[in-house]
Design a protein around this motif. Structure first.
Motif, PDB file in Angstrom:
ATOM      1  N   HIS A  16       0.885  -1.202  -0.021  1.00 37.99           N
ATOM      2  CA  HIS A  16       0.085  -0.047   0.039  1.00 37.99           C
ATOM      3  C   HIS A  16       0.927   1.221   0.120  1.00 37.99           C
ATOM      4  CE1 HIS A  16      -3.635   2.460   1.926  1.00 37.99           C
ATOM      5  NE2 HIS A  16      -3.555   2.611   0.678  1.00 37.99           N
ATOM      6  N   ASP A  48      -1.922   3.640   7.381  1.00 38.19           N
ATOM      7  CA  ASP A  48      -2.026   2.288   6.565  1.00 38.19           C
ATOM      8  C   ASP A  48      -0.838   2.067   5.456  1.00 38.19           C
ATOM      9  OD1 ASP A  48      -3.350  -0.199   6.350  1.00 38.19           O
ATOM     10  OD2 ASP A  48      -4.102   0.568   4.674  1.00 38.19           O
ATOM     11  N   ASP A  76      -5.096  -8.197   0.206  1.00 36.17           N
ATOM     12  CA  ASP A  76      -6.406  -7.749   1.190  1.00 36.17           C
ATOM     13  C   ASP A  76      -7.280  -6.812   0.567  1.00 36.17           C
ATOM     14  OD1 ASP A  76      -8.527  -8.086   3.069  1.00 36.17           O
ATOM     15  OD2 ASP A  76      -7.064  -7.086   4.690  1.00 36.17           O
ATOM     16  N   MET A 133     -10.401  -6.495  -0.304  1.00 35.16           N
ATOM     17  CA  MET A 133     -11.596  -6.186   0.333  1.00 35.16           C
ATOM     18  C   MET A 133     -11.144  -5.300   1.653  1.00 35.16           C
ATOM     19  SD  MET A 133     -13.344  -7.649  -2.030  1.00 35.16           S
ATOM     20  CE  MET A 133     -13.151  -9.047  -3.072  1.00 35.16           C
ATOM     21  N   ALA A 134     -10.399  -5.128   2.313  1.00 35.03           N
ATOM     22  CA  ALA A 134      -9.967  -4.114   3.154  1.00 35.03           C
ATOM     23  C   ALA A 134     -10.243  -2.722   2.731  1.00 35.03           C
ATOM     24  CB  ALA A 134      -8.750  -4.317   3.948  1.00 35.03           C
ATOM     25  N   TYR A 135      -9.873  -2.559   1.540  1.00 31.12           N
ATOM     26  CA  TYR A 135      -9.950  -1.196   0.686  1.00 31.12           C
ATOM     27  C   TYR A 135     -11.431  -1.121   0.350  1.00 31.12           C
ATOM     28  CZ  TYR A 135      -4.998  -1.403   0.729  1.00 31.12           C
ATOM     29  OH  TYR A 135      -3.817  -1.662   1.171  1.00 31.12           O
ATOM     30  N   THR A 136     -12.066  -1.978  -0.224  1.00 34.09           N
ATOM     31  CA  THR A 136     -13.577  -2.057  -0.627  1.00 34.09           C
ATOM     32  C   THR A 136     -14.481  -1.736   0.332  1.00 34.09           C
ATOM     33  OG1 THR A 136     -14.157  -4.343  -0.722  1.00 34.09           O
ATOM     34  CG2 THR A 136     -13.067  -3.378  -2.708  1.00 34.09           C
ATOM     35  N   ARG A 137     -14.152  -2.440   1.455  1.00 33.03           N
ATOM     36  CA  ARG A 137     -14.934  -1.959   2.582  1.00 33.03           C
ATOM     37  C   ARG A 137     -14.993  -0.574   3.283  1.00 33.03           C
ATOM     38  NH1 ARG A 137     -13.472  -7.387   4.283  1.00 33.03           N
ATOM     39  NH2 ARG A 137     -12.005  -6.518   5.359  1.00 33.03           N
ATOM     40  N   ASP A 138     -14.044  -0.053   2.773  1.00 37.17           N
ATOM     41  CA  ASP A 138     -13.646   1.395   3.390  1.00 37.17           C
ATOM     42  C   ASP A 138     -14.330   2.507   2.068  1.00 37.17           C
ATOM     43  OD1 ASP A 138     -12.538   3.303   5.592  1.00 37.17           O
ATOM     44  OD2 ASP A 138     -11.443   3.873   4.160  1.00 37.17           O
ATOM     45  N   ASP A 177     -18.246  -7.120   1.259  1.00 31.70           N
ATOM     46  CA  ASP A 177     -17.137  -6.148   1.068  1.00 31.70           C
ATOM     47  C   ASP A 177     -17.459  -4.711   0.762  1.00 31.70           C
ATOM     48  OD1 ASP A 177     -15.943  -8.842   0.573  1.00 31.70           O
ATOM     49  OD2 ASP A 177     -16.655  -9.193  -1.426  1.00 31.70           O
ATOM     50  N   LYS A 198     -19.228  -1.015   2.293  1.00 30.59           N
ATOM     51  CA  LYS A 198     -19.841  -0.453   3.517  1.00 30.59           C
ATOM     52  C   LYS A 198     -21.228  -0.064   3.474  1.00 30.59           C
ATOM     53  CE  LYS A 198     -17.891   4.282   5.389  1.00 30.59           C
ATOM     54  NZ  LYS A 198     -16.837   5.299   4.727  1.00 30.59           N
TER      55      LYS A 198
END
Lengths: 293, 293
Positions: free
Chosen positions: A166, A207, B200, B202-207, B225, B227
């Motif tokens: 990232h 992050d 990861d 989906m950590a981004y898509t969820r935000d 996935d 928010k």
């Protein structure tokens, strides 16, 4: 017992020296086949900071064996006059790189000047055609903005993993933030660009595996804003309250958290000039390949 | 008691209809001052999917009053022959937009073709010079890739806040992901681009406050996935296990979580064609402004 870590320093000064040595060897080799790389820096009016930059570029070019010419035009130069100067340089087969120093006086349309420089001589990499090639990840030879290109060289020299990591870029300028995002995306990083309009900027910086900061705000990034072990690249050239040169990153605090960090001065700055020299030589080589020497 | 929310639908079909009506009015007005917008679509060889796309563009153009010409060249067309066709179109003052349909046969260098189209007639917005203008946020008239431009029109029509919001783009193609990132950054979103190499994802898509998905992987994005309340734009045109047209987003699941969502079909697809028509007319207007009708 508190265990403190201290980041490894990315020594831009030392790395720039190595690159300049390599560039000097390449210039010597080119001269043997009859090509002497030539850079022309155009400066309009008498901005003191610009003059310092231009002189330091000139000195470095001469050390390396690149012919460097400074074209100093009066503050009152018109748009048409400047365009005529650029057109003559575009036509001159002996000139490989053209750079028009910012800022320009208000009577000059900076964007039009950027577009007037031949893309094949655009040593700053600011022409839309070169920017377009960068953003579409064209597998071609073309110049790229020197500061972000120099940062990629630093990341590579220090074996910083980029693909899948990232990368967070603070600032969205055309000279640093945006081309930096493109280069990192082309190298398969996950890329986030944050800027003055971003809500909760530090949630992103915390992050980042790779954090590139280019805002012009002294000590914007503190230790708490950085992920432990991150690589922190400071593009700032700011003055602190005592007038001392400093960066956008609070170096003393952040070095206790980061894995790798660039100092200011001695980090990104020397790499930008080394990359400019490198790119002048590349333009000279490419012009030869195209058979338009 | 579980309270379920259901996202509002972004009706791309309806919005495209409104835009086409507006474009039709503009074409009529242009005709009164002697300009008839003309689009030429070049197709090389007989790819079935391409033919469907080309025919639907052609039909839409005719409905709107744009002169649409399809130049169908044989599969065996050489690079030189195609370049000659493009050069003739570049020279033809009656032609305002030129589009070369992808994919091209293997003997043709697609990048060279992209660069051969005059930037002022580049209705797809793929020429490096136009891409460069987009990425440097040039305050000028220039064409932009139609799918992301159409998505910006949708966000605006549905009053989705963009400035300061976190926009996450899944996919980094030159046609969708990268120009989408540029448009959203120009509109002051905080922009993250994720892709196949991202760790990861989906950590981004969820935000994401705004999630744009353009991967070609059917139902990649599930409810978990996304928010709650996010705006979800699905660029996918995939086939599910039964051969039915579907998107990159699991619509039935995600609509329970998102605030706004585009369906497939009837979301991004019709907007892309409406934007192509709109942009053809813009190119015709701009050519007039430049006095090179």
């Amino acid at each position: 017992m508190k265990v403190t870590r201290v980041a490894e320093l990315i020594d831009g000064k030392q790395l720039a020296k190595q690159i300049n040595t390599k560039t000097k060897t390449e210039v010597a080799a080119l001269k043997e086949i009859g090509i002497t790389p030539k850079l022309v820096v155009v400066i309009v009016g008498g901005d003191a900071a610009s003059e310092i930059y231009v002189r330091s570029k000139h000195r470095k070019a001469e050390q390396i064996g690149i012919i460097s010419e400074i074209k100093a035009l009066p503050e009152t130069t018109t748009q048409a006059e400047l365009l005529a100067v650029i057109e003559a340089l575009n036509q001159d087969d002996q000139v490989h790189g053209i750079l028009v120093q910012s800022p320009l006086p208000s009577q000059i349309d900076e964007l039009a000047i950027t577009r007037a420089i031949a893309p094949t001589k655009d040593v700053d990499g600011f022409h839309p055609e070169n920017v377009g090639k960068l953003y579409t990840n064209a597998q071609l030879d073309f110049p790229v903005s020197c500061t972000p290109k120099g940062i990629m060289t630093m990341l590579e020299a220090y074996h910083v993993p980029v693909a899948g990591k990232h990368a967070v870029i603070v600032g969205r300028s055309n000279i640093v933030g945006r081309p930096m995002a493109a280069l990192l995306l082309n190298a398969s990083a996950t890329v986030t660009v944050v800027h003055s309009k971003t809500a909760d900027m530090m949630a992103y910086t915390r992050d980042a595996d790779i954090l590139v900061v280019a805002t012009g705000i002294a000590h914007l990034i503190k230790a708490a804003d950085v992920k432990p072990g991150a690589t922190v690249i400071d593009v700032g050239m700011d003055r602190d309250e005592n007038g001392k040169l400093t960066g956008d990153v609070d170096f003393d605090g952040v070095k206790e958290v980061a894995g790798l960090i660039t100092p200011v001065p001695g980090g990104v700055g020397p790499m930008t000039i080394a990359t400019l020299m490198q790119q002048t030589v590349e333009l000279a080589k490419w012009s030869e390949t195209r058979g338009t020497k």
